[in-house]
Design a protein around this motif. Structure first.
Motif, PDB file in Angstrom:
ATOM      1  N   LEU A   5       0.859  -1.176   0.000  1.00 33.02           N
ATOM      2  CA  LEU A   5       0.000   0.000   0.000  1.00 33.02           C
ATOM      3  C   LEU A   5       0.900   1.232   0.000  1.00 33.02           C
ATOM      4  N   MET A   6       0.641   2.139  -0.927  1.00 28.33           N
ATOM      5  CA  MET A   6       1.430   3.364  -1.003  1.00 28.33           C
ATOM      6  C   MET A   6       0.548   4.545  -0.619  1.00 28.33           C
ATOM      7  N   TRP A   7       1.106   5.426   0.180  1.00 26.36           N
ATOM      8  CA  TRP A   7       0.427   6.621   0.688  1.00 26.36           C
ATOM      9  C   TRP A   7       1.378   7.780   0.440  1.00 26.36           C
ATOM     10  N   GLU A   8       0.936   8.805  -0.309  1.00 34.97           N
ATOM     11  CA  GLU A   8       1.817   9.927  -0.629  1.00 34.97           C
ATOM     12  C   GLU A   8       1.088  11.243  -0.400  1.00 34.97           C
ATOM     13  N   ALA A   9       1.782  12.169   0.277  1.00 37.13           N
ATOM     14  CA  ALA A   9       1.195  13.479   0.556  1.00 37.13           C
ATOM     15  C   ALA A   9       2.245  14.560   0.325  1.00 37.13           C
ATOM     16  N   ARG A  10       1.767  15.749   0.036  1.00 40.84           N
ATOM     17  CA  ARG A  10       2.646  16.907  -0.126  1.00 40.84           C
ATOM     18  C   ARG A  10       2.288  17.925   0.943  1.00 40.84           C
ATOM     19  N   ALA A  11       3.275  18.269   1.742  1.00 44.62           N
ATOM     20  CA  ALA A  11       3.056  19.203   2.848  1.00 44.62           C
ATOM     21  C   ALA A  11       2.946  20.636   2.333  1.00 44.62           C
ATOM     22  N   VAL A  12       2.309  21.449   3.111  1.00 43.55           N
ATOM     23  CA  VAL A  12       2.312  22.893   2.875  1.00 43.55           C
ATOM     24  C   VAL A  12       3.772  23.333   2.920  1.00 43.55           C
ATOM     25  N   GLU A  13       4.128  24.288   2.094  1.00 44.67           N
ATOM     26  CA  GLU A  13       5.520  24.728   1.996  1.00 44.67           C
ATOM     27  C   GLU A  13       6.111  25.013   3.372  1.00 44.67           C
ATOM     28  N   GLY A  14       7.282  24.427   3.611  1.00 42.12           N
ATOM     29  CA  GLY A  14       7.969  24.612   4.883  1.00 42.12           C
ATOM     30  C   GLY A  14       7.515  23.694   5.998  1.00 42.12           C
ATOM     31  N   ARG A  15       6.522  22.821   5.726  1.00 39.99           N
ATOM     32  CA  ARG A  15       5.995  21.936   6.782  1.00 39.99           C
ATOM     33  C   ARG A  15       6.317  20.469   6.535  1.00 39.99           C
ATOM     34  N   GLY A  16       7.310  20.222   5.683  1.00 33.27           N
ATOM     35  CA  GLY A  16       7.686  18.836   5.393  1.00 33.27           C
ATOM     36  C   GLY A  16       8.110  18.072   6.628  1.00 33.27           C
ATOM     37  N   ALA A  17       8.864  18.695   7.507  1.00 35.49           N
ATOM     38  CA  ALA A  17       9.303  18.029   8.743  1.00 35.49           C
ATOM     39  C   ALA A  17       8.108  17.709   9.637  1.00 35.49           C
ATOM     40  N   ASP A  18       7.124  18.601   9.652  1.00 35.30           N
ATOM     41  CA  ASP A  18       5.916  18.355  10.450  1.00 35.30           C
ATOM     42  C   ASP A  18       5.133  17.169   9.898  1.00 35.30           C
ATOM     43  N   LEU A  19       5.012  17.101   8.571  1.00 31.51           N
ATOM     44  CA  LEU A  19       4.296  15.979   7.954  1.00 31.51           C
ATOM     45  C   LEU A  19       5.042  14.678   8.214  1.00 31.51           C
ATOM     46  N   LEU A  20       6.347  14.697   8.091  1.00 33.77           N
ATOM     47  CA  LEU A  20       7.151  13.513   8.347  1.00 33.77           C
ATOM     48  C   LEU A  20       6.978  13.045   9.795  1.00 33.77           C
ATOM     49  N   ALA A  21       7.009  13.958  10.736  1.00 32.59           N
ATOM     50  CA  ALA A  21       6.797  13.612  12.148  1.00 32.59           C
ATOM     51  C   ALA A  21       5.398  13.049  12.369  1.00 32.59           C
ATOM     52  N   TRP A  22       4.408  13.656  11.738  1.00 30.08           N
ATOM     53  CA  TRP A  22       3.021  13.192  11.855  1.00 30.08           C
ATOM     54  C   TRP A  22       2.903  11.757  11.363  1.00 30.08           C
ATOM     55  N   VAL A  23       3.492  11.470  10.183  1.00 32.11           N
ATOM     56  CA  VAL A  23       3.434  10.126   9.605  1.00 32.11           C
ATOM     57  C   VAL A  23       4.062   9.106  10.550  1.00 32.11           C
ATOM     58  N   ARG A  76      -3.247   7.526  -2.930  1.00 31.70           N
ATOM     59  CA  ARG A  76      -3.101   6.152  -2.438  1.00 31.70           C
ATOM     60  C   ARG A  76      -3.115   5.191  -3.624  1.00 31.70           C
ATOM     61  N   TRP A  77      -2.240   4.166  -3.539  1.00 27.97           N
ATOM     62  CA  TRP A  77      -2.200   3.119  -4.551  1.00 27.97           C
ATOM     63  C   TRP A  77      -2.011   1.782  -3.868  1.00 27.97           C
ATOM     64  N   ARG A  78      -2.441   0.734  -4.540  1.00 29.93           N
ATOM     65  CA  ARG A  78      -2.271  -0.633  -4.048  1.00 29.93           C
ATOM     66  C   ARG A  78      -1.611  -1.427  -5.168  1.00 29.93           C
ATOM     67  N   PHE A  79      -0.556  -2.194  -4.805  1.00 29.31           N
ATOM     68  CA  PHE A  79       0.184  -2.987  -5.776  1.00 29.31           C
ATOM     69  C   PHE A  79       0.355  -4.403  -5.260  1.00 29.31           C
ATOM     70  N   GLU A  80       0.466  -5.333  -6.200  1.00 29.16           N
ATOM     71  CA  GLU A  80       0.762  -6.730  -5.889  1.00 29.16           C
ATOM     72  C   GLU A  80       2.235  -6.963  -6.240  1.00 29.16           C
ATOM     73  N   ALA A  81       2.998  -7.529  -5.322  1.00 26.25           N
ATOM     74  CA  ALA A  81       4.389  -7.868  -5.596  1.00 26.25           C
ATOM     75  C   ALA A  81       4.442  -9.077  -6.518  1.00 26.25           C
TER      76      ALA A  81
END
Length: 85
Positions: A5-23, A76-81
């Protein structure tokens, strides 16, 4: 079968560290085989969880972050290996 399962988000500018911590703080209802957290330019965060499950299994996914943290809805995406040839 292994499902990713893939989950991808783009943070508000300058909030990448906050998004990373949240994840990193987000628990899942079950433990995946593996959980990879990656980042990219433009404050993007990608999480891949690996599961031993059928493709259409009901698997726990990360939620949507607060709207103040991201620039758009999560992708979000779902893949089969597949076996290597």
């Amino acid at each position: 079968m292994t499902v990713a399962l893939m989950w991808e988000a783009r943070a508000v500018e300058g909030r990448g560290a906050d998004l990373l911590a949240w994840v990193r703080q987000q628990p899942l209802a079950d433990e995946p085989l593996r959980r990879d957290v990656l980042r990219a330019p433009q404050d993007r965060v990608l999480v891949i969880t690996w599961w031993d499950a059928p493709y259409d299994a009901d698997l726990p996914e990360l939620p949507e972050p607060d709207a103040e943290l991201v620039t758009r809805a999560v992708h979000r995406w779902r893949f089969e290996a597949l076996p290597e040839h």
